[in-house]
Design a protein around this motif. Structure first.
Motif, PDB file in Angstrom:
ATOM      1  N   ALA A  84      46.566 -36.764  56.476  1.00 36.49           N
ATOM      2  CA  ALA A  84      45.576 -37.242  55.509  1.00 36.49           C
ATOM      3  C   ALA A  84      44.407 -36.266  55.481  1.00 36.49           C
ATOM      4  N   PRO A  85      43.652 -36.197  54.393  1.00 37.31           N
ATOM      5  CA  PRO A  85      42.432 -35.379  54.397  1.00 37.31           C
ATOM      6  C   PRO A  85      41.493 -35.846  55.511  1.00 37.31           C
ATOM      7  N   VAL A  86      40.759 -34.937  56.100  1.00 37.24           N
ATOM      8  CA  VAL A  86      39.871 -35.282  57.218  1.00 37.24           C
ATOM      9  C   VAL A  86      38.861 -36.351  56.795  1.00 37.24           C
ATOM     10  N   ALA A  87      38.371 -36.272  55.573  1.00 37.39           N
ATOM     11  CA  ALA A  87      37.392 -37.259  55.087  1.00 37.39           C
ATOM     12  C   ALA A  87      38.043 -38.540  54.601  1.00 37.39           C
ATOM     13  N   GLY A  88      39.381 -38.592  54.587  1.00 35.94           N
ATOM     14  CA  GLY A  88      40.074 -39.798  54.169  1.00 35.94           C
ATOM     15  C   GLY A  88      40.689 -39.679  52.795  1.00 35.94           C
ATOM     16  N   LEU A  89      41.643 -40.571  52.504  1.00 35.53           N
ATOM     17  CA  LEU A  89      42.263 -40.590  51.181  1.00 35.53           C
ATOM     18  C   LEU A  89      41.224 -40.910  50.110  1.00 35.53           C
ATOM     19  N   TRP A  90      41.289 -40.169  49.019  1.00 35.33           N
ATOM     20  CA  TRP A  90      40.300 -40.354  47.952  1.00 35.33           C
ATOM     21  C   TRP A  90      40.301 -41.784  47.431  1.00 35.33           C
ATOM     22  N   GLU A  91      41.496 -42.383  47.269  1.00 35.36           N
ATOM     23  CA  GLU A  91      41.540 -43.736  46.711  1.00 35.36           C
ATOM     24  C   GLU A  91      40.902 -44.768  47.643  1.00 35.36           C
ATOM     25  N   LEU A  92      41.010 -44.538  48.970  1.00 31.09           N
ATOM     26  CA  LEU A  92      40.351 -45.444  49.914  1.00 31.09           C
ATOM     27  C   LEU A  92      38.843 -45.231  49.871  1.00 31.09           C
ATOM     28  N   ARG A  93      38.410 -44.015  49.806  1.00 27.28           N
ATOM     29  CA  ARG A  93      36.981 -43.741  49.726  1.00 27.28           C
ATOM     30  C   ARG A  93      36.383 -44.366  48.463  1.00 27.28           C
TER      31      ARG A  93
END
Length: 462
Positions: A111-120
């Motif tokens: 996963a991206p380090v900052a988190g999945l875009w849809e979850l963000r």
């Protein structure tokens, strides 16, 4: 009654070599939790001894006597009032519990380090709908970083801090102790809270500490673990305004922000996000996750919410600290973060945990535990055992004796956050306190209180 190694820990004449408090609990011969004695050799000299947090310590000690966290204990089993998690099964009126998580093909990748875009995006939308309706400044996905657990979120933030003075409260969450000691750029500055004042900390107190101690940031759990003190409403709004005026970052651990009492709502939730004016400029950073407020601690899905430049910094720290969280769990988490699901879950939590709160408060007072302030939040009662019979009148003695009744609690000294053990050798202000959790189911609380009442009664008659 389960046999315990001893009733009360002895205090060594000299501070132990690994820096643990002289009053740290446990048998003197516990080789896992102490440095080698003189003449003994470490197997690997490069590593220091790292103390366990309070919850891990007490459950490890209970495990030595037969406690099994995954076992179905039943009527004669253990009662874990030391646990730092809520009951995770169905609650009346709550949404159905998630029982399976699908894994898509690309979920096998990082996963991206900052988190999945849809979850963000889902997290930002939840805060906007819950706390920021009608406000011109809104959170976006760029104001959110997702991480693999609450400690990871806090560790990322600590790693991103500069050479500043960071204020922290006493008592507060046990895991802050090592967190505040590992990163050496900032200087942790303790701020004392007093039981005689119900652990209150006014806006005037906040201003005085920021100006007087030169604080650039303050770390606090709100509601507070362990006391249950909750800064809310206009008082919390004033904290946010003061932080902005004095350019002092508020780092607020809001993991218990849906376990709040006395707010007059069937689904009470409170967050500093409600009082932020400009999401990218006000120095307010919030930590939360599925762990407590959605009752999914095993998912390890948490987040940091704040100004975009802060989120960039903590994500960069995550790139070398942990590399990011679980991709399939993040994808599944997004579905739980609708405002409808969140309010339904919070309504069920409030109904069940309010009842358990009253049950535990009444039961503890009956056996002579003094409560400085009833918890306004969390699922803990912070009580003094100083008026109990000898042997039960300090946190460690009570803890050891309760193990003999197959009841687990956490001695209060663990919450005397002491980074670097700079106060080693001095008795803790909280040595007579104990944290009792009403996270377990109601039937566990009833059994535990019955056993503790018997334990105290026998000691009084002795």
């Amino acid at each position: 009654m389960t046999e315990v190694l001893r009733e009360h820990p002895e205090e060594p004449a000299e501070p132990p070599e690994d820096g643990l408090r002289p009053s740290d609990p446990g048998p003197a011969a516990d080789r896992e939790n102490r440095a080698p004695l003189r003449g003994e050799e470490r197997a690997v000299h490069a590593f220091r001894k790292v103390p366990r947090t309070g919850v891990i310590y007490v459950t490890t000690e209970a495990a030595r006597l037969g406690f099994n966290a995954s076992a179905d204990e039943g009527e004669d089993g253990w009662c874990n009032l030391g646990q730092g998690q809520p009951e995770t099964g169905p609650l009346p009126g709550a949404p159905a519990r998630c029982a399976a998580v699908p894994i898509a093909g690309d979920d096998q990748e990082y996963a991206p380090v900052a988190g999945l875009w849809e979850l963000r995006e889902a997290i930002a939308s939840l805060y906007n709908r819950a706390y920021r309706r009608g406000m011109p400044s809104r959170y976006t996905a760029e104001n959110v970083a997702v991480s693999g657990g609450g400690r990871i979120a806090l560790t990322r933030a600590a790693a991103a801090l500069g050479q500043i003075n960071l204020g922290h409260f006493l008592p507060d969450y046990t895991a802050y102790e090592e967190l505040l000691d590992v990163f050496r750029l900032f200087s942790p500055i303790p701020i004392l809270l007093e039981g005689e004042r119900g652990y209150a900390f006014s806006v005037g107190d906040l201003r005085r500490e920021i100006l007087g101690r030169g604080l650039s940031a303050i770390l606090a759990s709100n509601p507070c673990n362990p006391t249950g003190k909750h800064v809310r409403g206009e008082e919390l709004a004033a904290w946010v305004r003061t932080a902005k005026e004095l350019d002092c970052a508020l780092l607020l651990d809001e993991f218990y922000s849906h376990y709040v009492y006395g707010m007059g709502d069937v689904a009470p939730m409170e967050s500093a996000a409600r009082y932020v004016e400009q999401v990218d400029r006000d120095p307010v950073v919030i930590f939360d996750g599925l762990t407590k407020n959605w009752r999914y601690p095993g998912w390890r899905v948490t987040w940091t919410l704040g100004p975009r430049e802060v989120i960039d910094a903590v994500a960069s720290a995550g790139s070398f600290l942990d590399g990011g969280g679980s991709k399939p769990m993040q994808r599944a988490a997004a579905e739980l973060l609708t405002i409808e699901h969140t309010r339904a879950e919070t309504t069920a939590i409030h109904r069940a945990f309010s009842r358990k709160r009253d049950l535990l408060l009444d039961g503890l007072r009956k056996i002579g535990v003094t409560v400085d302030a009833e918890p306004e939040g969390t699922f803990y009662v912070w009580g003094s055992v100083a008026d109990l019979p000898p042997g039960l009148d300090d946190g460690h003695g009570f803890f050891r004796a309760a193990l003999g009744e197959r009841v687990i609690v956490v001695p209060g000294e663990f919450f005397d956050v002491n980074p670097g053990k700079r106060r080693a050798g001095r008795p803790s202000r909280f040595r007579h306190h104990v944290r009792f959790s009403f996270g377990p189911g109601e039937e566990v609380l009833v059994r535990a209180l019955r056993r503790l009442e018997r334990m105290v009664g026998e000691r009084r008659r002795a």
